[in-house]
Every structure is written in C-alpha cells, then in structure tokens.
Write an enzyme that holds these catalytic residues in place. Structure first.
Site, PDB file in Angstrom:
ATOM      1  N   PHE A 493       0.862  -1.273   0.162  1.00  0.00           N
ATOM      2  CA  PHE A 493      -0.101  -0.026  -0.028  1.00  0.00           C
ATOM      3  C   PHE A 493       0.735   1.243   0.069  1.00  0.00           C
ATOM      4  O   PHE A 493       0.295   2.356  -0.284  1.00  0.00           O
ATOM      5  CB  PHE A 493      -0.880  -0.032   1.229  1.00  0.00           C
ATOM      6  CG  PHE A 493      -2.050  -0.763   0.949  1.00  0.00           C
ATOM      7  CD1 PHE A 493      -3.143  -0.595   0.408  1.00  0.00           C
ATOM      8  CD2 PHE A 493      -1.981  -2.250   1.370  1.00  0.00           C
ATOM      9  CE1 PHE A 493      -4.335  -1.526   0.710  1.00  0.00           C
ATOM     10  CE2 PHE A 493      -3.094  -3.187   1.473  1.00  0.00           C
ATOM     11  CZ  PHE A 493      -4.050  -2.823   0.740  1.00  0.00           C
ATOM     12  N   ASP A 611      -4.269  -8.340  10.480  1.00  0.00           N
ATOM     13  CA  ASP A 611      -3.096  -8.372   9.704  1.00  0.00           C
ATOM     14  C   ASP A 611      -1.935  -8.613  10.500  1.00  0.00           C
ATOM     15  O   ASP A 611      -0.891  -7.945  10.350  1.00  0.00           O
ATOM     16  CB  ASP A 611      -3.011  -7.571   8.702  1.00  0.00           C
ATOM     17  CG  ASP A 611      -1.943  -8.072   7.502  1.00  0.00           C
ATOM     18  OD1 ASP A 611      -1.601  -9.211   7.600  1.00  0.00           O
ATOM     19  OD2 ASP A 611      -1.701  -7.135   6.823  1.00  0.00           O
TER      20      ASP A 611
HETATM   21  N1  ATP Z   1       6.132   3.645  12.755  1.00  0.00           N
HETATM   22  C1  ATP Z   1       7.124   3.163  12.065  1.00  0.00           C
HETATM   23  N2  ATP Z   1       8.413   3.082  12.401  1.00  0.00           N
HETATM   24  C2  ATP Z   1       9.363   2.130  11.683  1.00  0.00           C
HETATM   25  N3  ATP Z   1       9.039   1.451  10.670  1.00  0.00           N
HETATM   26  C3  ATP Z   1       7.836   1.351  10.489  1.00  0.00           C
HETATM   27  C4  ATP Z   1       6.807   2.184  11.121  1.00  0.00           C
HETATM   28  N4  ATP Z   1       5.507   2.071  10.376  1.00  0.00           N
HETATM   29  C5  ATP Z   1       5.854   0.977   9.373  1.00  0.00           C
HETATM   30  N5  ATP Z   1       7.158   0.641   9.340  1.00  0.00           N
HETATM   31  C6  ATP Z   1       7.715  -0.105   8.518  1.00  0.00           C
HETATM   32  O1  ATP Z   1       7.278   0.009   7.217  1.00  0.00           O
HETATM   33  C7  ATP Z   1       6.889  -1.240   6.820  1.00  0.00           C
HETATM   34  C8  ATP Z   1       5.523  -1.131   5.938  1.00  0.00           C
HETATM   35  O2  ATP Z   1       4.636  -0.288   6.753  1.00  0.00           O
HETATM   36  P1  ATP Z   1       3.149  -0.787   6.737  1.00  0.00           P
HETATM   37  O3  ATP Z   1       2.825  -2.380   6.791  1.00  0.00           O
HETATM   38  O4  ATP Z   1       2.231  -0.007   7.414  1.00  0.00           O
HETATM   39  O5  ATP Z   1       2.786  -0.598   5.023  1.00  0.00           O
HETATM   40  P2  ATP Z   1       1.811  -1.227   4.096  1.00  0.00           P
HETATM   41  O6  ATP Z   1       2.081  -0.431   2.714  1.00  0.00           O
HETATM   42  O7  ATP Z   1       0.559  -1.069   4.527  1.00  0.00           O
HETATM   43  O8  ATP Z   1       2.551  -2.611   3.980  1.00  0.00           O
HETATM   44  P3  ATP Z   1       1.692  -4.092   3.915  1.00  0.00           P
HETATM   45  O9  ATP Z   1       2.094  -4.407   2.274  1.00  0.00           O
HETATM   46  O10 ATP Z   1       2.228  -5.104   4.900  1.00  0.00           O
HETATM   47  O11 ATP Z   1       0.146  -3.990   3.941  1.00  0.00           O
HETATM   48  C9  ATP Z   1       6.514  -2.153   8.029  1.00  0.00           C
HETATM   49  O12 ATP Z   1       6.460  -3.401   7.758  1.00  0.00           O
HETATM   50  C10 ATP Z   1       7.651  -1.464   8.891  1.00  0.00           C
HETATM   51  O13 ATP Z   1       8.918  -2.287   8.583  1.00  0.00           O
END
Ligand code: ATP
Length: 803
Positions: A493, A611
């Site tokens: 995302f 999730d």
């Molecule tokens: N507050 C934070 N501090 C440090 N790293 C973070 C933080 N939030 C997210 N991350 C890192 O960024 C990655 C991706 O974040 P997130 O899962 O929210 O994104 P996504 O695009 O929704 O991913 P997914 O494909 O899993 O749905 C996380 O796996 C984590 O490693």
C-alpha cells in the site's frame, strides 16, 4: 582489503605485540560455579596487574545494559549532526557564503568528526580523573585555538564551544525514542467503563510497571541465559581497550602531534573509515537486495554514511581511537571478537545488542525445511490475496519491483557531492514547494555535507509517481512540514520513510500511500481506525503498544500518514538476528506481553487488526518495546465480511479459511503464530495454500469439530460430504489439482517439538519456561475460536511472568 583491526591498529599506532582478543592475560568472565545465581557472571581469572582494569571491566559489563539505548545510534541521532552542523553553518554563511560552504564540505568530516570525538572523550576522561581537569581544558582551548586559526571564518563562528555544547545537549536529548515518546504520549484515564476487561485493567497497570522493569531487564536476563548456555559466554576486553597507562598518556600523544601530521592523519582516518563503511554498505546491500526490500538496507547504510561515528562511548582523543566503548559480549553462538572503530560502532552496538535476543541455540537444521523463514514463502502476504479480498484491484498489482524508484544506490566510487556555485546542486530538491526557502537550502546543504549519496538516476523531469503509483520521493525533499531523511521500507500500500519535522526537528515516520483510489480509501480507513484506537480510553500502557499516528496530510495526490518512529519490524529483526534460530525466550516473553497488551486495547476499541504478523510489529532502537503497525486491514467487528483471504496466510486463523463467523480471536491466533516464529525463526504454519494450511492445523491441533465445520461457509472446498479432509495435490502430469482424502483424527505433530532446538541441552529452568510458551501458543491456536484464549487471559498466563 584493509581489515578493521589493521585500521584500528594503525589509528592507535599499536605494534603487532599489542594485546589481542585471544590474549590469555585478558580478563575473562565465565559461567558461575554452582551456588551462584543462575547465569550471574563472575570474574574467574584476573591478572594481578589489572586491578584497575578489573574495576573498569566490571563497570563495562553493564554499559551495554545501562546505556544500551544511548549506545544504539541511528540516523535519528545522526540528525543531531545535521542540526548542529546546520546551526554552526548559519553563522558561517554570514560572510563569504559560497567559499565557506566549499570549505566546510571539504573539511567537515575531518574537523567535525575530530572535534566531536575529542570533546566527548575528553569529558569522560575528565570525570574519571578530575585532577587532570585543567590540563584537559588547557589542551582543549589550545587545540580549539588552532582549529580556529585554521578556519578562515573563526571570528564569525563565534567559537566552537557553542557548537560543542549544542552537540552534547542534542545527544543528551536524543538518547532514545522512548523517553521522547513518553513525553509526547497523552496520558489517559484508566477509569473508564468501556472495557469488558475493566476489572483486569488495574492488574495490567501493575503489569505495566513491571513491564518497564522487564524492558530494562531484557539484557540482564538474556545475559543470564547466555551464561547458562552450554558453551560458555565470555566478556572480554577488546584489543583496543585502553590500559590505564594509555589513559594517562593520551594528552601527551596529542600535544606532541604537529598540525600537518594531524591533518594528514585525520584525512587518512576518514578515508579508511569511508572505505570501511562503503565496503560494509555494499556487502549488506547486495545481501539484502536478494532477500529483503532494498530500501530497508539503505536506511541503516545511509545512517552510517551520514554520520560516520558515534563518539559517545569511545574513549578517543583527537580522533584517535584509543579505547573501545565497552566489553564485547561474546555469545555462545557467535564467538568472534568485535574490534571497534568509530565507523562501525553503530553496527557493533547492534551486534552487541544481538546478545539481548539471540539465545544459546544453534541453527536447528530443521527436518521441516518448508517451515524455515524463506523468501519464497513470503507469498503468504501476496497482493493476489489482497486482490481476492477486494482490497486492491487488478491495476493496483505491482508491475515491477517498486523499491527501485526509491532506493539510493551507491556509485562505485562515492565522493561527496560537490556544489557548483553556478549550477545549483540543490535543484534536485527544487520542485518541493518550500525548497526556495533558506531553511530548505540549509537542510540540503547538511545533506550534501554529510555525504548522503542521492540516486543520480532520478530524473527530475519524471512524473512524481512510478508506474505503480508509488511516490518517487527524494532524500532531503520537504513534504508538507517534513523533510525526508531516508527510506525505511515499502509494502503493497505504501512507501515508508523516516523524516523530520522541519520546525521542531522531531523524528517521524511517514507512510506515503500509493496513488491509487483503492489505496487512498484504505489509507483514509486506516486513519479513522488509528484515531479510534487513540481515542479509546484505557491504560496508557496498553495503548503504547499500538503505533501512534501524529499527523496526516495530502501531498501530490498521495495520502501521507505520520507516525512516531520505530526502528525495524520483527520480521527484519528475526531475519537479521535470528534466522532459523529465533530470539531468546526472555525476548519472546517480553514481546508476547506487549502484544497481548496491544491486543487488549485493540479489542477494547472494538477493532480487529486482521493483519498481525512480524512485518507489522515494529521494535524500538533498544529492542525492548514493540508496537503494532499497519491498521490498513483493520476494521470494526460489525464490518467483518466472510472472506477466506483475510490476514496474511501463515497467520490466518482456521475460521477465516473455513468461512466461519470470526471476531477478535483471529488476532490472538496470529499472535500465537508470531510467538512460535519469534522463538524459532520459522513459520509455524507455512501452508502453501489455504488447503495446505488446514492440513497443518489438523496435524498440530487435531480434527475440527463437526459443529464448527457445519457452520462454515467454505467447508466444501476442503472437506467431503462426510467431513473428511480432502487434501489438494497438484498433479504435475495432468496439470490439475487432485483432491485426496486425508483423514486426520489426532495430532501428528507437536508444538513443543517445533519449538525445541535440536542438538542443544536446555537447562531445566528454561525448559520450564519453554513448556509454558508451548502451552500459551497452544491456547492461542485452539481451533474453536470461542475456546481460544483472550488477550486478558493471556496476560495472566504463566509464561508472561518473569523468569
Ligand atoms: N512507525 C514506524 N517506524 C518504523 N518503521 C515502520 C513504521 N511503520 C511502518 N514501518 C515499516 O514499514 C513497513 C511497511 O509499513 P506498513 O505495513 O504500514 O505498510 P503497508 O504498505 O500497509 O504494508 P503491507 O504491504 O504489509 O500492507 C513495516 O513493515 C515496517 O517495517
């Protein structure tokens, strides 16, 4: 290639006869004789002449404990350097601005580095030996005088003392996120009436206090664990550790050094350090690019590049590394000595920190190779599943690896980017709205000076997004009121970056949602859920394990969500420190407790996370606090739709696959899977398909009751009319899927067997705890969701109690 020890030796001017890590005369700590508290370290051999060393070593046993958060440096700390340098430079710019900039760029690394190290180590020495105070001050003043003479702009600078003080102040202020987090976190009244678990809240608050202690104790306990290991752990002085003689001769060494030699030496040191950093970077990067999101690699590497040294805990004088920051805890599984130098201090500290987590176990060479954490198995959280769930559409599927657009590549011969006065080098930042301002220029200069290597391939005329709708951010770019510092990771995302609030300098993490309508909607939903969670009154301790949203804004068609910063995900942590080995029992215990506290709060907010997996659990720098992130799949209980693709597959509860009504218990199931993975470094249920998942569930947990099967919407996909499990096998000849009856009435696999390390004798005390962990995992993975343990019940489980 020049080795680290050669470099250190060269820096220290040590002769080959200098003590080495294997020197038998070294102080050695071994497991205690019986009668001592389990795991307590004791000095068993101390040479008579090392009276002073002994006390210093005793002291050095604890710094990694007491100062672990301050020892751990990150790009956030490095930012201090930016700020300080920026501040310093503010004055410089008053006159001869262009020339100054040029000079600063050339001399920053040596001068600033030199000054930082010298001053901090001098402070420490002063404390150690107050009688030398005046000498040091005189020397410092003399040296500063020399520095000033060398600097054409010394008058305008107004004295380096100010910047020196600022440096120290900044470092003190930024020792870790935790203190900052706690300051910023709003306090919540625990006197609320929304919780079904109200009567347990007070207990949890007691638990919260205990937890704080636990957090501080992780290292202690794991050191005990290490010391109770079959192979003895040892704490040894590193070869570069100073002797008392060294300490007393430091000023003399420095004062005798003439200006020219000093300048040459500093240049040479910096060249060698850069070389080391780059070699390390290239190695890490190429390794991780094969396994991991390349952007994640870049984060740590960049931080190293940006500020090459952390002088805080090194005893250094005038840039020469004479001492090491602390003893090296050599774990049973990793006995290599770590020779410390400023350039790799950060990684060394991280390695020391491994001892917090890595246990005595060896790689288990599991029979069940399919369970090993393996990149091929990461399809468990595929875009395909999200598509099947309707979370994303066909056009949202990634066309190509997205990280290429945000990764920062190191050119073969990295050199600091040089500003050409006529051609504005900062053009790379120019299409950011606030780039024209003085402030942004300052920031940009800081980046350039700090040797941040920006991807030269970024074409400024490109669209803001890549083909998949990911924002093509640039390091240094200002988005809204935040300046991007480095990439962290990316998911389906979003892209996640670390940044700084430009006015307050506060560190943050920004999730830049992909520019796709479905993703944008999902992002808005995530904001709504995060607000709901933040507004649900409960004990602050429970909430503190859910990531805190700080802000959100729109930028160039991208929804951006601003979070408190954390260090890395548990998935990365396990891969980095415990692949196929797992984390220590104590680390698992502490993380488990925090996860259940978070689950309890999420449940009180009437939200399902849906999730939970190690990728969505992030840990702080000190690795003692975890938080749940990514509420993009979360929803309220009444919104739950029956879909067999909710939650990433390996963490997916059976009721989801079978199409049974589901509730908060799905998150508990996921946590159970995570705990097994934390401890072993392997997936508990690495099913290749939903059908394969059911097979694994029954092999470990027995048959499903008829009651459950009869109430499940998708039962016919996996069971025949007699409710016999139909295993789906791919027929490679016919190229189709065959369904074969596979009747499982009793478990054939055991979770304890899954957890038990192979070929390692486990001390009784740990065995007891391991059995408790197995019991907790079993209770989290009860097939019937109604019988599954709740977060509140789990918080009272024996396993969560300290050893
Ligand atoms: N507050 C934070 N501090 C440090 N790293 C973070 C933080 N939030 C997210 N991350 C890192 O960024 C990655 C991706 O974040 P997130 O899962 O929210 O994104 P996504 O695009 O929704 O991913 P997914 O494909 O899993 O749905 C996380 O796996 C984590 O490693």
């Amino acid at each position: 290639m020049v080795t680290e020890s050669e470099i250190n030796d060269k820096k220290r001017g040590l002769e080959p006869s200098s003590p080495t890590i294997n020197d038998p005369k070294k102080i050695k700590f071994e497991s205690p004789p019986s009668g001592k508290e389990d795991g307590e370290v004791e000095e068993v051999a101390s040479p008579p002449h090392t009276q002073r060393e002994t006390s210093s070593s005793s002291r050095l046993m604890s710094p990694s404990r007491n100062q672990s958060s301050s020892l751990l440096r990150s790009y956030h700390d490095n930012n201090n350097g930016h700020r300080t340098r920026k501040d310093d430079r503010k004055d410089d710019r008053k006159d001869d601005r262009k020339d100054d900039r040029k000079d600063d760029r050339h001399s920053y690394s040596s001068r600033s580095y030199d000054r930082d190290y010298r001053d901090r180590s001098r402070d420490r020495d002063r404390d150690r030996d107050r009688g030398r105070d005046r000498d040091y001050r005189d020397y410092r003043d003399r040296d500063r005088e020399r520095e000033r003479d060398r600097d054409r702009n010394s008058k305008e600078r107004g004295g380096s003392k100010n910047s020196y003080e600022r440096d120290n102040r900044d470092n003190r202020d930024n020792k870790g996120y935790d203190s900052r987090d706690n300051r910023n976190r709003p306090s919540f009244s625990s006197g609320n009436n929304i919780s079904e678990d109200k009567n347990i809240d007070r207990k949890d608050e007691v638990g919260a206090k205990e937890d704080t202690n636990l957090n501080n104790d992780i290292i202690i306990n794991s050191e005990k664990l290490l010391n109770s290991a079959p192979q003895s752990s040892s704490i040894q002085k590193s070869p570069s550790e100073p002797t008392s003689t060294n300490e007393h001769t430091k000023p003399a060494i420095i004062i005798e050094e003439d200006e020219e030699t000093k300048a040459k030496r500093i240049l040479e040191e910096n060249r060698l350090q850069r070389q080391l950093i780059i070699e390390k970077y290239s190695k890490d990067n190429s390794q991780l690019q094969q396994q991991e999101h390349p952007t994640i690699t870049t984060t740590s590497s960049l931080s190293t590049i940006t500020t090459p040294e952390n002088p805080q805990n090194n005893s250094t004088i005038d840039g020469i590394i004479l001492t090491t920051p602390s003893t090296t805890i050599t774990s049973a599984i990793s006995t290599k000595a770590i020779v410390k130098s400023p350039s790799n201090l950060e990684s060394q500290i991280e390695e020391e920190d491994e001892s917090i987590i890595i246990e005595w176990r060896k790689d288990q060479n599991s029979d069940d190779s399919s369970a090993a954490l393996n990149d091929n198995d990461e399809s468990c959280s595929s875009e395909e599943d999200l598509k099947k769930r309707g979370k994303i559409k066909d056009e949202d599927l990634k066309a190509k690896p997205t990280t290429s657009s945000v990764s920062i590549k190191l050119p073969p011969k990295p050199e600091p980017i040089k500003a050409k006065p006529s051609a504005p080098i900062f053009d790379m930042f120019s299409d950011s709205p606030s780039d024209e301002t003085d402030d942004s220029n300052k920031n940009n200069e800081a980046l350039i000076d700090a040797n941040v290597v920006v991807n030269p391939s970024i074409n400024l005329s490109d669209n803001w997004d890549d083909a998949d709708g990911y924002y093509k951010f640039r390091v240094g770019e200002i988005m809204d009121k935040y300046q991007i510092f480095s990439p962290i990771g990316s998911g389906v995302f979003s892209t996640v970056v670390s940044a700084k609030e430009t006015k307050t300098n506060e560190d943050v993490v920004i999730k830049i949602i992909r520019n796709r309508p479905s993703m944008h909607r999902s992002g808005l939903k995530e904001i709504e859920i995060l607000q709901k969670i933040a507004n649900t009154p409960t004990s602050s301790n429970q909430k503190s394990h859910c990531i805190q949203m700080k802000d959100h804004f729109n930028y160039r068609n991208h929804l951006c969500i601003v979070f408190e910063p954390m260090s890395m995900s548990l998935h990365q942590l396990i891969k980095k420190y415990g692949k196929n080995i797992g984390l220590s029992l104590n680390a698992v215990r502490v993380y488990a407790k925090q996860l259940f506290l978070a689950l309890k709060h999420i449940k009180n907010s009437k939200i399902l996370h849906a999730d939970i997996k190690p990728d969505n659990i992030v840990v702080n720098e000190a690795k003692n606090t975890i938080k749940i992130v990514d509420f993009g799949s979360a929803g309220e209980i009444h919104e739950s739709e029956i879909t067999p693709y909710l939650v990433s597959r390996f963490y997916r509860a059976p009721e989801i696959i079978l199409g049974h009504k589901y509730d908060y218990a799905i998150d508990v199931w996921s946590v159970g899977c995570c705990l097994a993975e934390f401890f072993t470094g392997k997936f508990l249920f690495p099913g290749k398909t939903n059908n394969d998942m059911i097979r694994l569930f029954m092999e470990y947990r027995g048959a499903f009751t008829k009651k459950i099967l009869k109430k499940s919407e998708f039962v016919s996909n996996h069971f025949n009319e007699n409710l016999i499990f139909m295993k789906q096998e791919i027929d490679n000849i016919e190229k189709n899927v065959r369904k074969v009856p596979h009747d499982i009435t009793k478990p054939t696999k055991d979770i304890l067997q899954f957890l038990l390390p192979k070929n390692v004798t486990i001390p009784d005390q740990d065995m007891k705890k391991l059995i408790q962990l197995k019991d907790l995992i079993e209770k989290c993975t009860i097939l019937d969701p109604e019988k599954r343990i709740t977060p509140s019940e789990a918080l009272n489980h024996e396993f969560l109690k300290p050893f």
